[in-house]
Structure formats: structure tokens, C-alpha cells
Design a protein around this motif. Structure first.
Motif, short mmCIF file in Angstrom:
data_model
loop_
_atom_site.label_atom_id
_atom_site.label_comp_id
_atom_site.label_asym_id
_atom_site.label_seq_id
_atom_site.Cartn_x
_atom_site.Cartn_y
_atom_site.Cartn_z
N HIS A 1 18.28 -52.20 50.05
CA HIS A 1 17.27 -51.26 49.55
C HIS A 1 17.87 -50.14 48.71
CE1 HIS A 1 13.97 -53.18 51.65
NE2 HIS A 1 14.90 -53.49 52.53
N ILE A 2 19.03 -49.64 49.08
CA ILE A 2 19.61 -48.54 48.29
C ILE A 2 20.36 -49.13 47.08
CG2 ILE A 2 21.10 -46.50 48.31
CD1 ILE A 2 18.65 -46.30 50.20
N ALA A 3 21.24 -50.07 47.33
CA ALA A 3 21.98 -50.69 46.21
C ALA A 3 21.12 -51.72 45.50
CB ALA A 3 23.26 -51.33 46.71
N ASP A 4 20.03 -52.14 46.15
CA ASP A 4 19.09 -53.07 45.50
C ASP A 4 19.83 -54.31 44.97
OD1 ASP A 4 16.79 -54.05 44.38
OD2 ASP A 4 16.92 -52.83 42.57
N LEU A 5 20.50 -54.97 45.90
CA LEU A 5 21.32 -56.14 45.57
C LEU A 5 20.55 -57.15 44.72
CD1 LEU A 5 24.19 -56.73 46.56
CD2 LEU A 5 23.22 -58.06 48.43
N ARG A 6 21.19 -57.59 43.64
CA ARG A 6 20.53 -58.55 42.73
C ARG A 6 21.40 -59.77 42.52
NH1 ARG A 6 19.36 -53.81 38.35
NH2 ARG A 6 18.19 -52.52 39.82
N GLU A 7 20.79 -60.85 42.12
CA GLU A 7 21.51 -62.11 41.94
C GLU A 7 22.75 -61.92 41.05
OE1 GLU A 7 18.82 -65.28 40.91
OE2 GLU A 7 20.54 -66.61 40.58
N GLY A 8 23.84 -62.48 41.49
CA GLY A 8 25.06 -62.45 40.67
C GLY A 8 25.90 -61.20 40.83
N ASP A 9 25.44 -60.23 41.60
CA ASP A 9 26.20 -58.99 41.76
C ASP A 9 27.57 -59.24 42.40
OD1 ASP A 9 24.30 -57.24 40.76
OD2 ASP A 9 23.50 -56.66 42.72
N VAL A 10 28.58 -58.56 41.87
CA VAL A 10 29.88 -58.49 42.54
C VAL A 10 29.86 -57.21 43.38
CG1 VAL A 10 32.36 -58.22 42.18
CG2 VAL A 10 31.04 -59.73 40.68
N VAL A 11 30.17 -57.37 44.66
CA VAL A 11 29.99 -56.26 45.62
C VAL A 11 31.34 -55.81 46.17
CG1 VAL A 11 28.90 -55.63 47.82
CG2 VAL A 11 27.74 -57.24 46.29
N PHE A 12 31.55 -54.51 46.17
CA PHE A 12 32.76 -53.93 46.76
C PHE A 12 32.34 -53.13 47.99
CE2 PHE A 12 35.96 -50.23 46.34
CZ PHE A 12 36.90 -50.87 47.13
N VAL A 13 33.00 -53.40 49.13
CA VAL A 13 32.68 -52.69 50.38
C VAL A 13 33.96 -52.02 50.89
CG1 VAL A 13 31.86 -52.94 52.77
CG2 VAL A 13 30.94 -54.45 50.98
N SER A 14 33.90 -50.72 51.15
CA SER A 14 35.04 -50.05 51.79
C SER A 14 34.76 -49.92 53.29
CB SER A 14 35.29 -48.68 51.14
OG SER A 14 34.14 -47.86 51.25
N GLY A 15 35.79 -49.62 54.04
CA GLY A 15 35.64 -49.59 55.50
C GLY A 15 35.15 -50.93 56.00
N ASP B 1 29.39 -54.62 40.43
CA ASP B 1 28.00 -54.22 40.20
C ASP B 1 27.53 -53.26 41.29
OD1 ASP B 1 27.07 -56.27 38.00
OD2 ASP B 1 28.20 -57.42 39.51
N VAL B 2 28.03 -53.51 42.50
CA VAL B 2 27.56 -52.73 43.66
C VAL B 2 28.76 -52.21 44.43
CG1 VAL B 2 26.51 -52.99 45.96
CG2 VAL B 2 25.30 -53.82 43.94
N TYR B 3 28.68 -50.95 44.81
CA TYR B 3 29.69 -50.39 45.71
C TYR B 3 28.99 -49.85 46.95
CZ TYR B 3 33.23 -47.33 47.75
OH TYR B 3 34.09 -46.73 48.63
N LYS C 1 30.65 -51.78 36.53
CA LYS C 1 30.03 -52.33 35.31
C LYS C 1 28.88 -51.41 34.90
CE LYS C 1 30.43 -57.19 36.60
NZ LYS C 1 29.64 -58.39 36.86
N THR C 2 28.45 -51.52 33.67
CA THR C 2 27.28 -50.77 33.21
C THR C 2 26.08 -51.11 34.10
OG1 THR C 2 28.15 -50.75 30.97
CG2 THR C 2 25.79 -50.37 31.19
N PHE C 3 25.31 -50.13 34.44
CA PHE C 3 24.15 -50.23 35.35
C PHE C 3 24.55 -50.56 36.80
CE2 PHE C 3 21.96 -51.33 31.23
CZ PHE C 3 21.33 -50.10 31.09
N GLY C 4 25.80 -50.30 37.16
CA GLY C 4 26.24 -50.49 38.54
C GLY C 4 25.45 -49.58 39.48
N ARG C 5 25.36 -50.03 40.74
CA ARG C 5 24.60 -49.28 41.75
C ARG C 5 25.47 -49.00 42.97
NH1 ARG C 5 22.05 -53.91 42.17
NH2 ARG C 5 23.05 -54.50 40.24
N PHE C 6 25.51 -47.75 43.37
CA PHE C 6 26.36 -47.33 44.48
C PHE C 6 25.48 -46.87 45.65
CE2 PHE C 6 30.67 -46.10 42.42
CZ PHE C 6 30.56 -47.13 41.49
#
Ligand SMILES: NC(=O)c1ccc[n+]([C@@H]2O[C@H](COP(=O)([O-])OP(=O)(O)OC[C@H]3O[C@@H](n4cnc5c(N)ncnc54)[C@H](OP(=O)(O)O)[C@@H]3O)[C@@H](O)[C@H]2O)c1
Length: 334
Positions: free
Chosen positions: A139-153, A217-219, A236-241
């Protein structure tokens, strides 16, 4: 009379708390009066946000008072009831952690239906941490198809669930955690694609660039500080954190230095959104439904690190900041 040992905050720590900031006390509990239940806690949670409650400063939850039992998520069993709604043997969830037992009005505890899960899962994967990962990613990062996701912790309670949800949704996931055991857990058990042992890389931004050559795309940020800077530099451009937490700042004795790469938010049209899970209770039933479906097909794994005895609760709490936990940090009380 029943006795209960409890942990109280003795001093307001400046910087990293120490064992001396806590004290162990024993209280006697009378028979519960009408409308009350007596609960013996079985499990309690220690959580990073509790560090903020040790400061006498405005927060989204009030500061802990000095000299009284601290509070936090806990699961216990009703041992005496003076209210029709609960009977001895019922499992209940409350915010009366950091103590072995307590009396409370029956309407201040929540009867727990475990749906076949171990009760302590409701402090971790099926509780606030799991729900936080779900809300933050979907809901916050609004994950979308094809996103590369980085997760810390990534090897912690929230992070390990965030990695798994992103993998379940078919994404490429890069996980950062401290140490070989944690990165192996992320790769082998959580199924992420790339890992970064942030404690051993000389340059986190370069390590992330190597793991995600086309950018992220997402952090999902559990850590802040250097991790947030590395994510900004590789977005990337339009990335969502999804800004979930910034544990690297929680023990700062003075104002943290700030984010160095924030200009990237402008130049790459990024969206950075913080969130506090308490504001998203409307999504709880959707989470419970999705979790049940994922669990039914064996797609969710979890680990926990357990300390035993209320007297060990301060150590368990401090261990969150030195990375002593894989998965959810818990204290078993009885
Ligand atoms: N927004 C919300 O509503 C919400 C709700 C729940 C939790 N949170 C946040 O989510 C984050 C994770 O919480 P959690 O309960 O799942 O805790 P956790 O990840 O299970 O435990 C904390 C972990 O943080 C890492 N850590 C500690 N100090 C660090 C530092 N200086 N730099 C990098 N990593 C550090 C350690 O792992 P390593 O060994 O990998 O360093 C440690 O194991 C926290 O920031 C917490 O405040 C937010």
C-alpha cells in the motif's frame, strides 16, 4: 496473592541504553475484582519503537513512565476471571508486556484465536511486524509488476516478511542484513535474489549498484542513514520508498546528520512516504486473509530468537540494536 516480576524503566537513556537503565521489581496481584481478569503472560515482544518511548519527548505513543512496568505487545493465558466474556485457559493479547502477570479489565485484553498458528506468531509474522511489511510494500510502496525491490533489515521480523511478500508477488529482491548467517537466511530460506552483508562491504552504494545494475524501483526502509542514501543513489525514475523505520538513528545521542542524497528525490521524481502501522488498521482483515492463503500453501516461513524469563527482557531489547536476532525477537515468560 499471586506475585509477578516486572521490568521498569529506571533512567531515560541518552544514546545506547544499558542494562542499568532497567530495574526488576516484584509486585503482588490481588484476586481480580468484578469485570477483571488475571492473566499470566506466556510471550512478550521487544520492538525497536520502544526506544523512542524511553525519551521524554512527543511521539506517536506516549513515553514510558519511570518506575512503573513498561508496556508492549504480549500474549498470555487467563488464569482467573471475574467477567463472563473470558474464562481460565483463554489466550489473550494485550499491551501489558514486560511483566509476568497482571490484572486488567476484561475489555482491555483481546481474546486470541490462533487459527492453528503458534500463539507467538501473533507477535511476529501474523502480528504487527508481518502486517507492517504487508502495508508498507503493497500500500505505501504500491508494488507494481516488474519492480526491483530493495529491503534493509532483511533478516528481522518486518524485513523477512517484506522479502517474502515481494518474492510471492514475483519480484526481484535485494536484501541487506548484517552478517553471513543473516544473508544466508535471506537467500536460502526467504528466497531473495541478491544479498548484501552491509557490515562487510566497504561501500554500500556500490554494492547495491552491483546487485541492481539497472537500479531499484522500490525501497523498503527499516534502517535509514547510509542505507537510505544508498537506495536514493540507486533509485530508478519514479521509484517509491516505504519509510518504515530508521533504526540506525534510534540511539543517536545528538541530532542525526541527515540524508545526503535527498536531491535524487527531485531529479528522479521519487516518492518517499513514511507510515505508522496504527493508521492502517482498516487493512488488517485483508492482511489476515492473504496471510492465511499464503500460509495454507506453505509459502510463509519465519524464525524467532528467544530469550527466557522476564529478567532477560532488557537484554533481548538491547540485542535489537546489536543485531542479535534473526527473525522476531521474543521473550518467553512461562
Ligand atoms: N512504521 C511502523 O509502523 C513500524 C512497525 C514495526 C516496526 N517498524 C520498524 O521496522 C524496523 C524493523 O523492526 P523489527 O521489529 O522488524 O526489528 P528487527 O528487524 O527484527 O530487529 C532489528 C534489526 O535491526 C538491525 N539494526 C540494528 N541497528 C542497526 C543499524 N545501526 N544499522 C543497520 N541495521 C541495524 C539489526 O539487524 P542487522 O544484524 O541486519 O543489522 C537488528 O536485528 C525498525 O526500524 C522498526 O522501528 C516500523
Amino acid at each position: 496473592m499471586v506475585t509477578s516480576r516486572e521490568i521498569r524503566l529506571k533512567n531515560r537513556p541518552v544514546g545506547m541504553p544499558t542494562a542499568d537503565d532497567f530495574e526488576l521489581a516484584t509486585v503482588e496481584l490481588p484476586t481480580p475484582v468484578e469485570g477483571q481478569v488475571q492473566v499470566r503472560n506466556i510471550w512478550m515482544s521487544v520492538d525497536p519503537y520502544m526506544r523512542g518511548r524511553m525519551n521524554d519527548a512527543p511521539n506517536y505513543v506516549p513515553p514510558f513512565a519511570l518506575g512503573v512496568a513498561m508496556q508492549g505487545d504480549a500474549i498470555g493465558e487467563v488464569v482467573q476471571s471475574n467477567d463472563q466474556s473470558l474464562k481460565p485457559g483463554d489466550l489473550v493479547q494485550s499491551m501489558n508486556g514486560w511483566r509476568e502477570a497482571f490484572n486488567a479489565p476484561a475489555n482491555k485484553v483481546r481474546k486470541l484465536d490462533t487459527h492453528g498458528l503458534p500463539p507467538e506468531a501473533f507477535l511476529g509474522v501474523a502480528g504487527i511486524p508481518g502486517f507492517t511489511a504487508y502495508v508498507g510494500l503493497l500500500h505505501i510502496a504500491d508494488l507494481r509488476e516488474g519492480d526491483v525491490v530493495f529491503v534493509s533489515g532483511a533478516a528481522g521480523a518486518v524485513g523477512s516478511m517484506a522479502c517474502q511478500i515481494a518474492k510471492l508477488k514475483g519480484h526481484r529482491v535485494i536484501a541487506s542484513a548484517g552478517g553471513v548467517e543473516k544473508t544466508a537466511f535471506a537467500k536460502d530460506e526467504l528466497g531473495v535474489d541478491e544479498t548484501i552483508d552491509y557490515k562487510s562491504v566497504p561501500d554500500l552504494t556500490a554494492a547495491l549498484a552491483m546487485a541492481a545494475p539497472d537500479g531499484i524501483d522500490v525501497y523498503f526502509d527499516n534502517v535509514g542513514g547510509e542505507h537510505l542514501d544508498a537506495a536514493l543513489a540507486n533509485a530508478k525514475t519514479f521509484g517509491r520508498f516505504a519509510l518504515c523505520g530508521m533504526i540506525s538513528d534510534y540511539n543517536a545521542a545528538s541530532q542525526p546528520m541527515g540524508v545526503r542524497n535527498l536531491l535524487m528525490a527531485v531529479t528522479r521524481s521519487l516518492r518517499l512516504q513514511g507510515f505508522v502501522i496504527l493508521n492502517y488498521v482498516n487493512l488488517q482483515s485483508a492482511f489476515a486473509k492473504d496471510l492465511a492463503a499464503w500460509h495454507a500453501v506453505g509459502k510463509i516461513k519465519w524464525r524467532q530468537t528467544v530469550f527466557h524469563g522476564v529478567e532477560q527482557a532488557p537484554h533481548a531489547f538491547l540485542g535489537l540494536f546489536s543485531g542479535e536476532n534473526i527473525g522476531k525477537m521474543l521473550v518467553k515468560l512461562s
